[in-house]
Design a protein around this motif. Structure first.
Motif, mmCIF file in Angstrom:
data_model
loop_
_atom_site.group_PDB
_atom_site.id
_atom_site.type_symbol
_atom_site.label_atom_id
_atom_site.label_comp_id
_atom_site.label_asym_id
_atom_site.label_seq_id
_atom_site.Cartn_x
_atom_site.Cartn_y
_atom_site.Cartn_z
ATOM 1 N N ALA A 189 0.848 -1.190 0.000
ATOM 2 C CA ALA A 189 0.000 0.000 0.000
ATOM 3 C C ALA A 189 0.884 1.241 0.000
ATOM 4 C CB ALA A 189 -0.898 -0.003 1.223
ATOM 5 N N CYS A 190 0.577 2.170 -0.877
ATOM 6 C CA CYS A 190 1.412 3.368 -0.997
ATOM 7 C C CYS A 190 0.539 4.603 -0.926
ATOM 8 C CB CYS A 190 2.180 3.352 -2.323
ATOM 9 S SG CYS A 190 3.131 4.862 -2.604
ATOM 10 N N GLU A 191 0.785 5.404 0.090
ATOM 11 C CA GLU A 191 0.076 6.681 0.197
ATOM 12 C C GLU A 191 1.089 7.819 0.273
ATOM 13 O OE1 GLU A 191 -3.829 6.523 2.425
ATOM 14 O OE2 GLU A 191 -2.841 4.758 3.235
ATOM 15 N N GLN B 218 -4.404 -4.231 -5.180
ATOM 16 C CA GLN B 218 -4.730 -2.872 -4.706
ATOM 17 C C GLN B 218 -3.775 -1.824 -5.286
ATOM 18 O OE1 GLN B 218 -7.406 -1.425 -2.758
ATOM 19 N NE2 GLN B 218 -8.172 -3.257 -3.805
ATOM 20 N N HIS C 123 -3.804 0.268 -9.120
ATOM 21 C CA HIS C 123 -4.777 0.374 -10.199
ATOM 22 C C HIS C 123 -4.265 1.167 -11.393
ATOM 23 C CE1 HIS C 123 -7.009 -0.146 -6.360
ATOM 24 N NE2 HIS C 123 -7.597 -1.090 -7.070
ATOM 25 N N THR D 239 2.318 5.448 -10.129
ATOM 26 C CA THR D 239 1.898 5.459 -8.721
ATOM 27 C C THR D 239 1.486 6.868 -8.371
ATOM 28 O OG1 THR D 239 3.361 3.601 -8.234
ATOM 29 C CG2 THR D 239 2.601 4.924 -6.351
HETATM 30 C C1 LIG Z 1 -3.719 2.639 0.085
HETATM 31 C C2 LIG Z 1 -3.756 2.232 -1.341
HETATM 32 O O1 LIG Z 1 -2.649 1.411 -1.646
HETATM 33 C C3 LIG Z 1 -3.738 3.436 -2.259
HETATM 34 O O2 LIG Z 1 -4.900 4.194 -2.140
HETATM 35 C C4 LIG Z 1 -3.522 3.029 -3.680
HETATM 36 C C5 LIG Z 1 -4.688 2.432 -4.426
HETATM 37 N N1 LIG Z 1 -4.298 2.202 -5.802
HETATM 38 C C6 LIG Z 1 -3.362 2.956 -6.395
HETATM 39 N N2 LIG Z 1 -3.045 2.792 -7.668
HETATM 40 C C7 LIG Z 1 -2.134 3.543 -8.265
HETATM 41 N N3 LIG Z 1 -1.856 3.328 -9.548
HETATM 42 N N4 LIG Z 1 -1.489 4.531 -7.602
HETATM 43 C C8 LIG Z 1 -1.719 4.772 -6.315
HETATM 44 O O3 LIG Z 1 -1.092 5.673 -5.725
HETATM 45 C C9 LIG Z 1 -2.688 3.971 -5.645
HETATM 46 N N5 LIG Z 1 -2.947 4.121 -4.374
#
Ligand SMILES: C[C@H](O)[C@H](O)[C@H]1CNC2=NC(N)=NC(=O)C2=N1
Length: 124
Positions: free
Chosen positions: A13-15, A72, A74, A91
């Motif tokens: 998960a990347c925020e 998760q 996209h 991302t």
């Molecule tokens: C917490 C979760 O991983 C994030 O909201 C994810 C969801 N999917 C995502 N997908 C993509 N392509 N970039 C993102 O920064 C991203 N954020």
């Protein structure tokens, strides 16, 4: 890098809060997914397909969507001209490329190869 190294990993998960990949790491990971093109000006990688027809294109999009949900992470999905697909990975949280983009690309490529083999099996 080998594709299997990427498919063995799961997206994290990347925020935000992590640095975007820089060119050496991008080039190393691209070697594992050579069908993808890096677009440095847009901080993304993209791959294009021309499917047999609209229904095949939508079915393939659904497979890609399932991979994205499982990870998760996209991609942007572009279906134009009824059977031309462009899938774009970036991302959003870091406005750059992360390992997540390459992991999803590797899963997509593996699924595409599996689908192609399946089609061959049906043809023989
Ligand atoms: C917490 C979760 O991983 C994030 O909201 C994810 C969801 N999917 C995502 N997908 C993509 N392509 N970039 C993102 O920064 C991203 N954020």
């Amino acid at each position: 890098m080998q594709r299997s190294e990427l498919t063995a990993r799961r997206c994290q998960a990347c925020e935000g809060g992590i640095p975007a990949l820089q060119e050496p790491a991008i080039r190393s990971m691209l070697a594992a997914v050579p069908e993808w093109n890096w677009v440095p000006g847009e901080n993304c990688i993209e791959r294009r397909w021309k499917l047999k027809n609209f229904v095949q294109a939508v079915a393939w999009l659904q497979t890609v969507a399932d991979i994205a949900e499982a990870e998760q992470h996209h991609p942007d999905l572009h279906l134009t001209g009824y059977r031309n697909l462009k899938i774009v990975l970036t991302t959003h949280a870091i406005e750059g490329l992360s390992e997540n983009d390459f992991i999803v690309a590797a899963h997509i490529d593996a699924a595409w190869e599996a689908a192609a083999k399946e089609a061959d099996n049906h043809a023989t």
